[in-house]
Design an enzyme around this catalytic site. Structure first.
Site, PDB file in Angstrom:
ATOM      1  N   THR A 272       0.964  -1.200   0.085  1.00 41.26           N
ATOM      2  CA  THR A 272      -0.029   0.435   0.164  1.00 41.26           C
ATOM      3  C   THR A 272       0.701   1.150   0.207  1.00 41.26           C
ATOM      4  O   THR A 272       1.738   1.383   1.077  1.00 41.26           O
ATOM      5  CB  THR A 272      -1.132   0.263   1.458  1.00 41.26           C
ATOM      6  OG1 THR A 272      -0.052   0.526   2.164  1.00 41.26           O
ATOM      7  CG2 THR A 272      -1.636  -1.460   0.912  1.00 41.26           C
ATOM      8  N   ASP A 273       0.346   2.459  -0.854  1.00 42.93           N
ATOM      9  CA  ASP A 273       1.059   3.538  -0.608  1.00 42.93           C
ATOM     10  C   ASP A 273       1.029   3.995   1.007  1.00 42.93           C
ATOM     11  O   ASP A 273      -0.102   4.025   1.229  1.00 42.93           O
ATOM     12  CB  ASP A 273       0.672   4.779  -1.265  1.00 42.93           C
ATOM     13  CG  ASP A 273       1.766   5.832  -2.100  1.00 42.93           C
ATOM     14  OD1 ASP A 273       2.307   6.327  -1.755  1.00 42.93           O
ATOM     15  OD2 ASP A 273       1.078   6.437  -2.907  1.00 42.93           O
ATOM     16  N   TRP A 274       2.094   5.286   1.046  1.00 40.01           N
ATOM     17  CA  TRP A 274       1.751   5.073   3.101  1.00 40.01           C
ATOM     18  C   TRP A 274       0.247   6.058   3.242  1.00 40.01           C
ATOM     19  O   TRP A 274       0.367   7.433   3.187  1.00 40.01           O
ATOM     20  CB  TRP A 274       3.338   5.885   3.029  1.00 40.01           C
ATOM     21  CG  TRP A 274       4.234   4.909   3.456  1.00 40.01           C
ATOM     22  CD1 TRP A 274       5.386   5.394   4.292  1.00 40.01           C
ATOM     23  CD2 TRP A 274       5.283   4.608   2.521  1.00 40.01           C
ATOM     24  NE1 TRP A 274       6.172   4.745   3.972  1.00 40.01           N
ATOM     25  CE2 TRP A 274       6.247   3.771   2.975  1.00 40.01           C
ATOM     26  CE3 TRP A 274       4.422   4.036   1.015  1.00 40.01           C
ATOM     27  CZ2 TRP A 274       7.074   3.215   2.686  1.00 40.01           C
ATOM     28  CZ3 TRP A 274       5.570   2.584   1.052  1.00 40.01           C
ATOM     29  CH2 TRP A 274       6.371   2.738   1.342  1.00 40.01           C
ATOM     30  N   ALA A 276      -2.760   4.495   2.330  1.00 40.34           N
ATOM     31  CA  ALA A 276      -3.492   4.258   1.434  1.00 40.34           C
ATOM     32  C   ALA A 276      -4.268   3.080   1.662  1.00 40.34           C
ATOM     33  O   ALA A 276      -5.116   3.071   0.876  1.00 40.34           O
ATOM     34  CB  ALA A 276      -3.074   4.292   0.387  1.00 40.34           C
TER      35      ALA A 276
END
Ligand SMILES: *[C@@H]1O[C@H](CO)[C@@H](O)[C@H](O)[C@H]1NC(C)=O
Ligand SMILES: *[C@@H]1O[C@H](CO)[C@@H](O)[C@H](O)[C@H]1NC(C)=O
Ligand SMILES: *[C@@H]1O[C@H](CO)[C@@H](O)[C@H](O)[C@H]1NC(C)=O
Ligand SMILES: *[C@@H]1O[C@H](CO)[C@@H](O)[C@H](O)[C@H]1NC(C)=O
Ligand SMILES: *[C@@H]1O[C@H](CO)[C@@H](O)[C@H](O)[C@H]1NC(C)=O
Ligand SMILES: *[C@@H]1O[C@H](CO)[C@@H](O)[C@H](O)[C@H]1NC(C)=O
Ligand SMILES: *[C@@H]1O[C@H](CO)[C@@H](O)[C@H](O)[C@H]1NC(C)=O
Ligand SMILES: *[C@@H]1O[C@H](CO)[C@@H](O)[C@H](O)[C@H]1NC(C)=O
Ligand SMILES: *[C@@H]1O[C@H](CO)[C@@H](O)[C@H](O)[C@H]1NC(C)=O
Ligand SMILES: *[C@@H]1O[C@H](CO)[C@@H](O)[C@H](O)[C@H]1NC(C)=O
Ligand SMILES: *[C@@H]1O[C@H](CO)[C@@H](O)[C@H](O)[C@H]1NC(C)=O
Ligand SMILES: *[C@@H]1O[C@H](CO)[C@@H](O)[C@H](O)[C@H]1NC(C)=O
Length: 831
Positions: A272-274, A276
């Protein structure tokens, strides 16, 4: 946000007639397909030794600033397996020193040179490897560049799926051949910054922006480069902040399970993006495999995974096989690139450059030598300089104004963009300012400069070598009179401008002037570019630390420019036909970004509406001239397309889940503040979770089929990493003769476009390119191969690729608007 809420949100979207993403479960388990077989076997062997808590540790970040890298997983001390280190950025090692600041992706695209892309990938990965990084967070294919206003377009390559896709593949191969895991990001539809995480300054909205993308556009445009990344063996994919069809990217079962892991048969892990991640159980079942940085909110000390994921297995919500698959995918990537051989201790810290400090930065614990200041640069400045000069696009050059000869007696340089940042080369955090020359955009996609050779410095050095005199006026506050006086005396005036301050200096009265632009993408130049006293215009993009040297190479002709613009320069802003959303358009609900233009972005839009650009996609001049002749199109026999068939095996279960007692927080571990662990506080799961809504609305919690570990049908458009292998069958060979008709050696970029011929198709789409170095008068044959995918359309009914019966035409030339050769393609593909 809770999963149940997400699911009901999606249902509500459907009810309201908003874009909707259908559920797709279960999450496909890795099979070791293609080149992954050996790595997968080793991963299975490793993961089979692990306890549930150890597996959870592999999947979960320890929390923001909980380790030395921008992202850190838990470790497995029992087996001497340390935390995995995820580090920005796509153009170098972020937040450290003695590293190289490489050119941005947009410059690599402008070279149209896959070998340079590969070499940059190798060099960047050597630096990450040397600092102890396991996963370099790049390269970028999202944003692709739907609208020029997209703030992070420059981190990626070009608003064309083939140019971006091939650049992605070469970069990934370079990185992973060097022993570092690449991360293709941001998946998918991450085309703007406004509202990417929901509320922002001045506006409160309930959810992040939703990119609403139809099936054809997803396949033919935005997914295409990710397919290339998967086919190149990329080890990880980062899901993005935005929603896709009103379902968060990191919890979107359709895009992760059905498309990425099903159709594209992706064997690595989804990270996951930070920030997200919006749910625990929901994202786990929807196909996310690693959450970063691991905490619910930065340093909240709570996590969607960690303890909660252990609980979710114990309470039967997330099946054990899903956890095993997450761990196997992570370890497969680890072994595939050889991290077991290439890993060195992490010898830097992202949060400070001090030599001594805290390993657990947020908690203020673990004092030790955290920065060893290891110099990882090697001779990478060479490839930086080479990409810098190879990416410069010569947009205008009247009567051979360039190259300069070296005999100019007085050279004058104008513009803040030529000079140094008065606050120092890294004076602004994450390059969050535009002081001095622009050599990098801003944000997390950056690295510190070890130095920055400015245009002023490099040009001055060249002028002095040639015995001339030199002045530079780089203060934007300098008076017009000062500039005019100098300009009147100089034999050559070089004017520098960048994206944020492009037009202020263009009043170099009465003198020959050459203009250099450092921009993140297209800017409007139509107002002045035809001014007769602006005799040459160069676009130099974001060239990194060797900016001035790369420029001098081209200005003085030691390098003959061969860069071609990787985006279209329109005459007015409305020419592109796309824009980002600046204000909420859905009340306080998620802003809705309907990609109504479909596949028609950048040159496809200009072509469709017959809009004349200032400079078209693929355009760029040389100090020489070239001709194209003798186009030969040879159809190759290919067997009929076979949709993939069959079933997977059952989901492997690699361990045994014990009862809650086995996962209690061990008394021999000292807790670090706000750190995320896999263990429980109590054998009472609700208590351990601390979630007031624990167990709420159980019936809606687990989507249908999400726990089903029985054999699953293979996606007919899938069957191998990158999609159905038959898509990559060669169906035509294209040959063309390219001749350097000028007086100096130079570089030409033959470009191959195809018209798919249907009423909904773009007039033409790029399908191949090369980069040829030819001596004066020399000619060479350039060969390119079209694959079945290159001549196919996505068919929404059969949910597969089809070759339509419309007549296909092949075009070859040196820009999207200069295609002197064309021929009909009579395919020999069996039906
Ligand atoms: C989004 O919705 C469109 C229909 O509006 C559909 O064609 C497409 O497949 C959906 N995509 C995803 C990922 O749900
Ligand atoms: C999980 O990782 C943390 C941090 O590295 C470590 O302290 C802990 O012992 C690990 N837990 C297990 C079960 O290995
Ligand atoms: C927020 O509103 C203020 C006042 O209108 C304006 O100056 C500022 O630019 C706005 N910020 C953004 C990000 O739109
Ligand atoms: C478990 O997740 C919920 C959110 O779903 C969160 O509120 C809670 O704090 C988490 N528990 C732990 C132990 O991190
Ligand atoms: C650098 O940029 C910042 C932000 O744009 C600005 O406030 C500052 O004055 C600039 N510094 C110099 C020395 O120009
Ligand atoms: C700068 O000086 C030139 C020549 O004297 C004049 O034409 C021009 O209008 C001046 N520009 C500005 C912005 O004052
Ligand atoms: C171009 O420069 C010449 C002097 O070299 C000057 O006479 C002329 O006015 C300039 N042209 C324009 C359009 O400014
Ligand atoms: C592009 O091709 C045309 C011929 O079609 C040729 O005149 C021109 O020199 C070429 N331009 C470059 C930069 O190669
Ligand atoms: C957990 O399992 C162990 C070993 O089988 C057993 O002794 C213990 O009573 C169990 N605990 C609970 C809470 O069920
Ligand atoms: C678990 O115990 C730790 C240490 O006492 C405490 O900080 C934390 O809040 C507890 N977690 C929950 C969900 O109660
Ligand atoms: C299972 O555990 C997860 C994680 O704590 C929690 O979110 C969920 O509500 C639980 N489900 C049931 C049915 O207890
Ligand atoms: C093309 O034409 C053939 C022969 O009429 C037909 O069998 C086939 O289905 C057509 N293909 C498509 C994609 O329409």
């Amino acid at each position: 946000m809770r999963n149940s809420l997400l699911i009901s949100l999606a249902a509500a979207a459907l009810a309201e007639g908003k874009a909707y993403s259908p559920p797709a479960y279960p999450a496909p388990w890795a099979s070791g397909a293609g080149e992954w077989a050996q790595a997968h076997d080793r991963a299975v062997e490793f993961v089979s030794q692990l306890t549930l808590a150890e597996k959870i540790n592999l999947t979960t970040g320890v929390g923001w600033e909980g380790g030395q890298c921008v992202g850190n997983t838990g470790s497995i001390p029992r087996l001497g397996f340390r935390s995995l280190c995820m580090q920005d950025s796509p153009l170098g090692v972020r937040d450290t020193d003695y590293n190289t600041a490489f050119p941005a992706g947009v410059n690599v695209a402008a070279t149209w040179d896959l070998d340079l892309a590969y070499r940059r990938g190798v060099a960047m990965a050597e630096e990450h490897r040397g600092k102890g990084v396991d996963v370099q967070l790049g390269p970028v294919a999202g944003p692709l560049g739907r609208a020029p206003e997209g703030g992070r377009n420059w981190e990626g390559f070009a608003p064309d799926p083939v140019l971006t896709g091939q650049m992605m593949a070469s970069t990934i191969e370079g990185m992973q051949d060097t022993g570092v895991i690449a991360c293709a990001k941001h998946y998918i539809g991450n085309e703007q910054e406004h509202f990417r995480q929901g509320s922002q300054e001045n506006y409160t909205v309930a959810d992040a922006i939703s990119s609403n993308i139809d099936d054809v556009t997803l396949h033919e445009l935005y997914l295409w480069p990710f397919a290339d990344a998967v086919r190149a063996g990329v080890g990880s994919v980062m899901c993005s902040y935005n929603q896709l069809n009103n379902s968060y990217s990191c919890g979107n079962s359709y895009s992760l399970n059905h498309i990425l892991k099903g159709e594209l048969d992706f064997q690595g892990f989804v990270m996951t993006d930070w920030g997200a991640q919006h749910s625990g159980v929901g994202d786990a079942l929807a196909g996310a495999d690693m959450d970063m940085p691991g905490d619910v909110a930065f340093d909240s000390g709570t996590a969607f995974w960690g303890t909660n994921l252990t609980i979710a297995v114990l309470n039967g919500t997330v099946p054990e096989w899903r956890i095993d698959d997450m761990a196997v995918r992570i370890m497969s990537a680890f072994y595939k690139v050889g991290r077991d051989r290439t890993q060195v201790p992490i010898n830097f810290a992202s949060w400070t450059l001090d030599t001594y400090g805290n390993e657990y930065y947020y908690a203020g614990e673990g004092y030790k030598e955290i920065n060893q200041h290891v110099d990882v640069r090697g001779d990478h400045a060479k490839v930086v300089r080479e990409i810098g000069s190879a990416s410069i696009v010569l947009l205008k050059n009247v009567d051979g104004a360039l190259p300069l000869t070296g005999s100019e007696r007085f050279v004058a340089v104008f513009g803040e963009d030529a000079g140094s940042n008065p606050d120092g080369v890294n004076g602004c955090s994450d390059r969050n300012c535009d002081n001095g020359t622009l050599a990098m955009g801003w944000g997390s996609g950056t690295a510190n400069f070890p130095y920055l050779v400015t245009p002023e410095q490099a040009i001055q050095a060249e002028v002095l070598k040639n015995g001339g005199i030199f002045t530079a006026i780089t203060d934007s506050g300098a008076t017009n009179t000062t500039a005019t006086t100098v300009a009147a005396q100089a034999s050559a005036c070089l004017v520098f401008a960048n994206a944020d301050s492009g037009e202020g200096y263009i009043t170099v009265d009465g003198n020959v002037g050459d203009l250099v632009l450092h921009t993140v993408g297209p800017v409007l130049v139509e107002d002045w570019v035809n001014h007769p006293n602006i005799t040459a215009v160069l676009w130099a993009g974001l060239p990194g630390e060797q900016s001035g040297n790369s420029l001098v190479d081209v200005l003085y002709g030691s390098v003959n420019p061969g860069g071609k613009t990787p985006f279209t320069w329109g005459k007015q802003r409305s020419d592109w036909g796309t824009d980002i959303i600046y204000e909420p358009n859905n009340g306080d609900g998620a802003p809705q970004q309907d990609f109504t233009e479909g596949i028609f972005i950048d040159y496809r839009h200009f072509d469709k509406y017959n809009i004349t650009p200032t400079y078209e996609f693929g355009y760029g001049l040389s100090y020489s001239t070239f001709s194209f002749s003798n186009l030969q199109v040879t159809p190759l026999a290919a067997s009929p397309y076979k949709p993939a068939t069959g079933h997977s095996g059952p989901a492997p279960v690699l361990g045994k889940v014990l009862n809650a007692t086995a996962y209690l927080f061990p008394n021999y571990i000292k807790r670090i503040e706000a750190f995320i662990y896999p263990w429980l506080n109590s054998t009472d799961l609700r208590t351990s979770s601390g979630d007031p809504n624990y167990g709420w609305s159980t019936s809606k919690y687990v989507p249908d089929g999400a726990q089903d570990g029985s054999p699953q049908p293979v996606n007919p458009a899938g069957g191998a990493p990158g999609g159905n292998p038959a898509l990559y069958d060669p169906v035509a060979e294209i040959r063309v003769t390219v001749k350097n008709t000028g007086k100096v050696a130079g570089v030409e970029v033959p470009q191959l476009y195809v018209s798919l011929g249907g009423p909904s198709d773009a007039p033409k789409v790029l399908r191949g390119f090369g980069r040829l170095s030819l001596g004066a008068g020399e000619e060479a044959q350039w060969t390119a191969t079209l694959t079945r995918r290159d001549v196919s359309n996505w068919d929404t009914v059969s949910q597969n690729w089809v070759v339509s019966n419309y007549t296909k035409t092949v075009y070859v030339g040196n820009s999207s608007r200069n295609l002197p050769l064309q021929q009909t393609l009579a395919l020999k593909i069996g039906h």
